[in-house]
Design an enzyme around this catalytic site. Structure first.
Site, PDB file in Angstrom:
ATOM      1  N   PHE A 250      20.676  66.345   4.578  1.00 36.04           N
ATOM      2  CA  PHE A 250      19.569  67.281   4.790  1.00 36.04           C
ATOM      3  C   PHE A 250      19.486  68.368   3.729  1.00 36.04           C
ATOM      4  CE2 PHE A 250      21.389  65.993   8.937  1.00 36.04           C
ATOM      5  CZ  PHE A 250      20.436  65.044   9.262  1.00 36.04           C
ATOM      6  N   ILE A 476      20.711  59.011   1.911  1.00 36.35           N
ATOM      7  CA  ILE A 476      21.329  59.975   2.833  1.00 36.35           C
ATOM      8  C   ILE A 476      20.857  59.738   4.270  1.00 36.35           C
ATOM      9  CG2 ILE A 476      21.632  61.699   1.035  1.00 36.35           C
ATOM     10  CD1 ILE A 476      19.216  63.209   2.268  1.00 36.35           C
ATOM     11  N   GLY A 477      20.132  58.654   4.466  1.00 38.30           N
ATOM     12  CA  GLY A 477      19.702  58.332   5.825  1.00 38.30           C
ATOM     13  C   GLY A 477      18.344  57.670   5.955  1.00 38.30           C
ATOM     14  N   LYS A 708       3.622  58.555  -1.488  1.00 35.53           N
ATOM     15  CA  LYS A 708       4.140  59.911  -1.678  1.00 35.53           C
ATOM     16  C   LYS A 708       5.288  60.177  -0.703  1.00 35.53           C
ATOM     17  CE  LYS A 708      -0.164  61.454  -1.382  1.00 35.53           C
ATOM     18  NZ  LYS A 708      -1.444  62.202  -1.507  1.00 35.53           N
ATOM     19  N   GLU A 712      10.176  65.425   3.871  1.00 39.96           N
ATOM     20  CA  GLU A 712      10.012  66.846   4.199  1.00 39.96           C
ATOM     21  C   GLU A 712       8.879  67.079   5.201  1.00 39.96           C
ATOM     22  OE1 GLU A 712      12.460  68.401   2.527  1.00 39.96           O
ATOM     23  OE2 GLU A 712      12.760  66.794   1.066  1.00 39.96           O
TER      24      GLU A 712
END
Lengths: 745, 335
Positions: A250, A476-477, A708, A712
């Site tokens: 994160f 990272i996930g 895109k 986030e």
């Protein structure tokens, strides 16, 4: 990576390619590599927030069986990339990354002051508890509210005229003053920590005097490689950084943190491989956090609901030695067609560690304020909050005066509103109860700037017609490998079973770290380019092969074949092409980067969240009972993993809105909520059904794959939507997160 | 953590013998709290006596009481038929505690003995009278949002200066405090039976002591006496998230009702004091009354008159009052 199968024939998206490996415990995380001769390091951290170390009493610790060394500034090796030490020690100038075990100065509570290295982790933990450190204390300042008058424009913003963090103003300031309806309010978000379930960990191995391998939890193997090479003055290619699997980050893994340096230093000093795993409480002081921040918004509109102006001011916390800047106030410039907008962004340096980016950095923070203020103004105007937003829809970027590369936010609003049943809600706050609970609905918009960084990918076609694609990107996930396989599959017309994607190793082709929602736009484009090039080569090679009279090879590939043209669609397989040309493999490496479109269009991902909450009228507990999220991120590469990413962002937003708060006792400058009993993140029971929708229209101005970033915007706006729903349910406007019972009672 | 000898007795007598003459010895069962305490350096047993092999797992109803062995697991007790039918308040409280994984490990005896989750208690770098008597209460003047609002007294509203603002973390103990419960303990001098209300301590003196357990004594069982509350009891837990969080406030409410009136009432509050806070006067206030929200509000506010907030937890006074009303309404079955 493990092969994978389709779950539902009607859903063509791929299941997470490494899902089975992860849930069965076969994935190897940074701390889990079996390395011979491995020793274990445990940090001792400061218990004061400012001052200097006077003594370190380590004899008792050194006497513990198995202990190899107690390392501190007194005896640590010199890091060749660091400037020579000064006598006496001087405080670092602003803009200096913290140097571990460098001098006796203390900059924040929890700072590493010593490190015990021992044969087993248990020995090291025990010995670390026996190290006695004494300090010369100085008065610290950690209290944001009490020191906010000390905030100012960041020095590096003052130096850079083109910095986006410069004060900004457009339009006529008088418009706001004369607006029919005006709201002015202050919003506060406390310090929040990433707290991925996997703690940060590293194994550092000096293979030779100038050759380093690290297994390190981070979000960018290439940048870690560069930073370590620079610090230890060794050639870049002599440093290898491996981070194949990451249990969440994160944003906490974007930098090379002091604990990583400490482990590498210890390995060098002791000439042994060193493993260091942060304890949960150390995760609160070692790997950054979302900075404490306060925002003030003045916003006004005419009776017709057209915005007159927005003034958005924000102040964020930073450390005394580094300036951490976030996009806190920037969303207000671009999200709505307000004729007048002014933004001001300030930093408040305190005796704390440096913050870092945490999912939706700046924008998750800023939209909490902006979208709350929009909601407040809508109620003041007696206007539906969604209608109010539509009335101020920005058809082009009002900040840069450029057309959007693509924007389907209106469709997002419409779809989201329909799915949640927005038009059925009663506008009056605190007007509906369900099963004795106050029921409320809220919504918020979301946006996040488009980031595309130069990236490379290599595609290797093997003799059997399978392909390996490589890039030093990360997972990272979100399921990077799975999404990339989908791109490969589409371009090369190959079944996923024939595709292997490799990532998370610094020896692979250059790619940016995984942050800023940039992976699919950047690396996806490179993978696309590499596969297109490979396809071109395969077609070229096919065309050099003999063919029946009047027949030619088409430019079409399908099922691992180059198809024939005309009526004769029979193709030739990739394997046969390679075989014919006596090739064992066929390799291409391509780089992809943005071009002139950056200056021709304004590019953003957009979205919106609709939230239903229930609030207990007596206990004031808030529970999110339903979420509908809708995103416009161009083309969706792989629906299943995209949806999972959206769900993760919403869950993070629920935590941000309702529970996450790192409380510090300012008498000591020390966090007191340093475990999961004190720092709450959502558990399953807090997570309601989350419905995820995508517009799924490719934005071909943005990049060749028309996609895109999603990571986030999944969280940006969620806290605002929840706060707005809580207002609708209770009639109480909470402007300070998290929304816990005391704020509603 | 500090190295320690690890022992595995087979009988209660053997266990007690191992603990004798060693004040630093500790029993371990599920370990869901003790291991954390050891990892953080708060507990450093000189000897760890693993009692998991002792025959103390039985759950049975005998004569006028439910007897639950100290090693019965929280998860087993919560769904045991005799518990669910005779003492549903206890079952509810158990299920409100911790998480499924923890309840599968945690024992009834361990639940009784779990220590406060006060952050100051858990951090060796901060002052704490409970961890290190005489160093001061870190929570006083510090982060005390979740801390106590009821302090030592006789249960009728006396407030004394407390040297520790910590609250007891257990849900189960709140339910057991509301109803008549006996804690059965064994020591060198044989068996001792302690009323639940006397088992845990308030913090006026010696906040380092959570219980009145003697040195080396081992909890072997609890006995919950039969009562007439099964139809009208409710455990309400107010917390910062929907599950797996300690109570901001909890209420164990038990009513005996007949003919639309309340004939007996018991209540204990969790998350508000150094031990579950028994609302002694509630029986007097509710006996013979017809349940109503207004009545419950009066009853709640009466008890809250003796509450005292610190800097950050004034909200808990109103919250506790509201929680009492909500719990009583549910227990009485009125909306």
């Amino acid at each position: 990576m493990k092969r994978q199968t389709l779950e539902n024939p009607s859903d063509t998206s791929l299941s997470r390619v490494d899902g089975a490996v992860k849930v069965t415990g076969r994935a190897t995380y940074s701390a889990e590599y079996a390395v011979p001769e491995l020793v274990h390091a445990v940090l001792v951290t400061s218990t004061i927030a400012k001052g200097s170390i006077t003594t370190i009493e380590s004899r008792e610790a050194e006497a513990v069986p198995g202990v190899l060394a107690v390392i501190s500034h007194l005896n640590a090796i010199t890091v060749p990339g660091w400037p020579p030490k000064k006598q006496p020690a001087e405080r670092m100038p602003v803009g200096t990354a913290f140097r571990v075990f460098y001098d006796p100065l203390i900059y924040f509570d929890g700072q590493p002051v010593a490190m015990v290295v021992a044969g087993t982790r248990e020995q090291a933990v025990h010995a670390a508890s026996l190290v006695r450190v004494t300090y010369q204390k100085e008065t610290h300042q950690t209290h944001f509210e009490k020191n906010i008058h000390q905030s100012g424009i960041a020095q590096n913003v003052q130096r850079s005229k083109n910095s986006p963090f410069q004060d900004y103003e457009r339009g006529d300031a008088g418009a706001l003053a004369n607006a029919d309806v005006k709201i002015e309010a202050e919003y506060t978000i406390p310090t929040q920590h990433h707290q991925p379930l996997e703690p940060h960990a590293i194994i550092a191995i000096w293979e030779a005097e100038d050759k380093l391998t690290v297994y390190d939890k981070n979000q960018g193997v290439k940048s870690a490689q560069g930073q370590l090479a620079q610090a230890f003055k060794v050639p870049r290619e002599n440093v290898q950084v491996v981070a194949t699997y990451i249990g969440g980050a994160f944003g906490s893994g974007i930098r090379v943190w002091p604990h990583t340096m400490a482990a590498v230093m210890a390995a060098k000093q002791l000439k042994r491989p060193v493993k260091l795993v942060l304890g949960r409480e150390q995760m609160f002081t070692s790997v950054g956090y979302r900075p404490y921040n306060k925002q003030k918004i003045s916003i006004g509109a005419g009776k017709d609901g057209r915005l007159a102006g927005i003034i958005h001011e924000g102040t964020g916390q930073t450390s005394m030695y580094e300036e951490h800047l976030e996009r806190t106030v920037l969303a207000s410039r671009a999200l709505y067609a307000s004729p007048h907008v002014a933004t001001r962004y300030r930093l408040l340096p305190l005796d704390v560690g440096t913050p870092t980016w945490m999912r939706g950095p700046g924008d998750a923070t800023g939209t909490f304020a902006l979208e709350s203020a929009m909601d407040e103004l809508a109620y003041a105007l007696k206007m539906d909050p969604l209608e109010f937003r539509l009335k101020n829809y920005a058809e082009s970027d009002p900040e840069r005066n450029l057309p959007w590369s693509a924007k389907s936010l209106r469709e997002c609003y419409e779809l989201g509103a329909e799915k949640i049943g927005w038009k059925n809600r009663l506008r009056e706050p605190r007007s509906v109860k369900r099963n004795g609970m106050l029921l409320g609905y809220g919504m918020a918009s979301s946006l996040y700037g488009f980031h595309r960084h130069p990236s490379k990918a290599r595609a290797v076609m093997h003799a059997d017609g399978s392909v390996t694609v490589q890039s030093a990107t990360m997972d990272i996930g979100p399921g990077t490998g799975t999404a990339m396989m989908r791109i490969v599959s589409k371009v090369l017309g190959l079944n996923a079973k024939k595709i292997r994607f490799e990532l998370g190793h610094s020896a692979l082709p250059d790619a940016p770290g995984q942050n800023g929602s940039s992976t699919i736009p950047s690396v996806g484009s490179a993978v696309h380019a590499a596969c297109e090039a490979l396809k071109g080569k395969l077609i070229g090679l096919a065309r050099e092969m003999p063919r029946g009279t009047g027949q030619e090879w088409s430019g079409v590939v399908r099922n691992g074949q180059v198809l024939g043209s005309g009526d004769d669609k029979e193709g030739i397989s990739y394997a046969d092409i390679l075989k014919h040309h006596h090739l064992n493999e066929l390799e291409v490496t391509e780089e992809s980067k943005s071009g002139a479109e950056r200056d021709q269009y304004s590019m953003y991902s957009f979205g919106c969240h609709f939230v239903e909450v229930e609030v207990d009228p007596l206990t004031c507990e808030v529970r999110v009972t339903r979420v509908v999220t809708c995103a416009d991120v161009g083309a969706i590469i792989n629906y299943k993993t995209a949806r999972s990413q959206s769900i993760g962002g919403i869950v993070g937003g629920i935590g941000m809105a309702l529970m996450e708060h790192s409380a510090m006792d300012h008498r000591f400058g020390r966090y007191v909520t340093t475990d999961f009993a004190g720092y709450h993140i959502p558990v399953n029971a807090d997570v309601p059904p989350i419905e995820v929708y995508y517009i799924d229209k490719p934005d071909m101005q943005a990049n060749p794959i028309g996609s895109k970033g999603l990571g986030e915007i999944a969280i940006v706006g969620v806290a605002g939507a929840i706060a707005n729903a809580v207002f609708h349910a209770t009639g109480k406007r909470v402007r300070e997160l998290p929304i816990t019972p005391e704020k509603l009672i | 953590m500090k190295p320690f000898p690890y022992l595995r007795p087979k009988t209660v007598a053997e266990a007690i013998g191992m603990a004798a003459d060693d004040p630093g010895a500790r029993y371990i069962a599920g370990g869901t709290n003790l291991i954390d305490l050891m990892k953080r350096g708060i507990a450093s047993p000189t000897k760890l006596i693993d009692i998991n092999h002792l025959p103390l797992k039985k759950i049975e109803h005998r004569y006028d009481r439910l007897r639950i062995g100290a090693l019965a697991l929280n998860s087993d007790v919560a769904i045991h038929k005799a518990v669910v039918t005779r003492q549903p308040l206890l079952a509810q409280a158990l299920l409100a505690g911790a998480s499924g994984q923890l309840r599968n490990m945690a024992t009834i005896g361990g639940n009784l003995l779990q220590r406060t989750r006060c952050s100051y208690f858990y951090d060796l770098a901060l002052p704490c009278n409970k961890r290190k008597p005489g160093t001061g209460c870190g929570a006083e003047g510090g982060i005390n949002r979740t801390h106590a609002i009821f302090f030592a007294g006789n249960g009728f509203g006396g407030i004394e200066k407390s040297s520790c603002l910590a609250v007891h973390p257990s849900d189960m103990c709140v339910a057991l405090t509301a109803v008549d419960t006996v804690v059965v303990v064994n020591g060198r001098d044989g068996e001792r039976r302690i009323q639940m209300k006397d088992f845990l301590r308030l913090s006026t003196q010696q906040p380092e002591l959570d219980t009145n357990l003697g040195p080396g004594e081992l909890v072997t069982a609890i006995e919950v006496l039969d009562n007439a509350f099964a139809k009208h009891s409710h455990y309400l837990k107010v917390r910062d998230r929907a599950s797996y969080a300690f109570a901001l406030v909890s209420v164990a409410a038990a009513l005996q009702m007949d003919g639309g009136r309340i004939w007996d009432a018991r209540m204990a509050l969790g998350g508000v004091a150094h031990k579950p806070w028994r609302y002694w006067a509630i029986d007097l206030m509710l006996r013979g009354q017809v349940p109503s929200e207004k009545l419950f509000r009066e009853v709640a506010e009466h008890e809250m008159e003796s509450a005292k907030a610190t800097e950050q937890n004034a909200f808990k006074i109103k919250l506790t009052s509201n929680a009492i009303v909500a719990a009583l309404k549910t227990a009485a079955g009125i909306s």
